[in-house]
Design an enzyme around this catalytic site. Structure first.
Site, PDB file in Angstrom:
ATOM      1  N   GLY A   1       0.812  -1.217   0.000  1.00  0.00           N
ATOM      2  CA  GLY A   1       0.000   0.000   0.000  1.00  0.00           C
ATOM      3  C   GLY A   1       0.844   1.265   0.000  1.00  0.00           C
TER       4      GLY A   1
ATOM      5  CB  SER B   1       4.350  -4.043  -2.858  1.00  0.00           C
ATOM      6  OG  SER B   1       4.328  -2.841  -3.566  1.00  0.00           O
ATOM      7  CD1 TRP B   2       3.258  -0.597   2.991  1.00  0.00           C
ATOM      8  CD2 TRP B   2       5.019   0.767   2.766  1.00  0.00           C
ATOM      9  NE1 TRP B   2       3.477   0.020   4.209  1.00  0.00           N
ATOM     10  CE2 TRP B   2       4.546   0.862   4.090  1.00  0.00           C
ATOM     11  CE3 TRP B   2       6.125   1.528   2.383  1.00  0.00           C
ATOM     12  CZ2 TRP B   2       5.137   1.691   5.045  1.00  0.00           C
ATOM     13  CZ3 TRP B   2       6.720   2.351   3.335  1.00  0.00           C
ATOM     14  CH2 TRP B   2       6.229   2.431   4.641  1.00  0.00           C
TER      15      TRP B   2
ATOM     16  CG  ASP C   1       7.477  -5.561  -9.914  1.00  0.00           C
ATOM     17  OD1 ASP C   1       6.862  -4.510 -10.188  1.00  0.00           O
ATOM     18  OD2 ASP C   1       7.496  -6.073  -8.785  1.00  0.00           O
TER      19      ASP C   1
ATOM     20  CG  HIS D   1       4.160  -5.036  -8.132  1.00  0.00           C
ATOM     21  ND1 HIS D   1       5.387  -4.935  -7.512  1.00  0.00           N
ATOM     22  CD2 HIS D   1       3.248  -4.547  -7.238  1.00  0.00           C
ATOM     23  CE1 HIS D   1       5.235  -4.420  -6.307  1.00  0.00           C
ATOM     24  NE2 HIS D   1       3.947  -4.177  -6.117  1.00  0.00           N
TER      25      HIS D   1
END
Length: 333
Positions: free
Chosen positions: A48, A115-116, A270, A298
């Site tokens: 996020g 990811s985050w 990605d 991704h």
């Protein structure tokens, strides 16, 4: 219980217990626990920053072997208040994770995220290395100014239509500063304008996440209003504040956790989190195992990513470490 031969999801499960953990006088954090209460503790750190933990993530872990912890970060999904940026920083999210670990009486846990979620996992591990058994990290994002600029501008080279949709509605006089234009609407007084901007931001992210485009999947994702709203506002807020990280600090401080095992899974195509960041972490982390999925972007929904993440988690439950040769030989990649 064992995963299927192609390392697909485990069957759906429901939490054994859930809760709302007050973390200050403003924020309350949703958490849940699934699987074996006496098993290997594992925590999932969502992306996020405002994405939240979907129930599907429970199915990455063998419920007979793992004590599975999911939570929603400040301002995300089921945590309250939704999309709140006051008192919301990377350092506070790190402390929230530690508060949750202590509340649950967990000594050490396997830290997994994408990811985050890799950014926060690395920041957490470097702050509390003694609380970590190891890491499974998917789609490395280090929060650098270059990565943020790439998201806002560079991805148009691979997804020109998605980027055009992302910026075409912004008045011409504001297009020189996309982030400010979005902030103006994401944090304005008009609730409908806030939601519209968040939905456009979220749709751009989803459209650039997949190697193989699936419009139906994208349209379904943008229907989840709490996730859409939290992601749009918190993404922009964290971008504006350089993810609350000193540039290069996660790579600089890798020595604090380099004694721990890590498996890095990276989509070879990605575009949101290009493979260069994963490779830089791999080179700096002796003993790290890096798998580049040649058929993935991704999104963790893509088979090449999902299969390798589950394989890594399965391997860890038996060996408490990662070995590149053994993982390559133990099943499909």
């Amino acid at each position: 219980m064992d995963a299927s031969p192609d390392f697909d999801f485990f069957p759906p499960i429901e939490p054994r217990r859930t809760g709302m953990l007050p973390i200050d006088d403003l924020h309350t954090m949703y958490w849940e626990e699934c699987g074996n209460p006496d098993g290997i503790p594992v925590v999932y750190v969502h992306g996020g920053p405002g994405g939240g933990s979907s129930p599907e993530k429970r199915c990455w872990y063998d419920p007979d072997t793992y004590r599975i912890i999911l939570f929603d970060q400040r301002g995300a999904f089921r945590s309250t208040p939704l999309a709140e940026v006051e008192r919301n920083t990377t350092q506070l999210l790190v402390e929230d994770m530690e508060a949750l670990r202590k509340m649950l009486g967990i000594d050490k846990w396997l830290v997994t995220g994408g990811s985050w979620g890799t950014t926060l996992s690395l920041a957490y591990g470097q702050t509390y290395p003694d609380a970590c058994l190891g890491f499974v990290l998917r789609g490395i994002f280090l929060g650098s100014p270059d990565e943020i600029d790439w998201f806002l501008h560079g991805m148009r080279r691979f997804f020109p239509k998605a980027h055009d949709d992302f910026i075409s509605w912004i008045p011409q006089q504001e297009k020189h500063d996309i982030l400010t234009a979005y902030e103006k609407r994401l944090f304005g007084k008009d609730a409908d304008a806030r939601m519209d901007a968040a939905r456009r931001w979220f749709k751009y992210t989803e459209a650039c996440s997949l190697l193989r485009q699936d419009p139906a999947l994208i349209e379904e994702a943008v229907k989840n209003d709490p996730v859409v709203y939290g992601t749009g506002r918190l993404d922009a807020f964290y971008f504006r504040n350089s993810m609350f990280l000193e540039p290069g600090s996660l790579l600089r401080d890798i020595g604090r956790i380099s004694h721990l095992p890590v498996m890095i899974i990276q989509g070879g195509h990605d575009v949101i989190a290009p493979p260069a960041a994963a490779y830089s972490i791999h080179r700096a982390w002796p003993g790290s195992v890096l798998h580049i999925a040649p058929d993935a972007g991704h999104s963790p929904a893509e088979p090449g990513i999902r299969s390798k993440v589950i394989q890594a988690i399965e391997y860890f439950k038996r060996n408490k470490r990662f070995d590149a040769a053994a993982l390559q030989a133990s099943g499909p990649v």
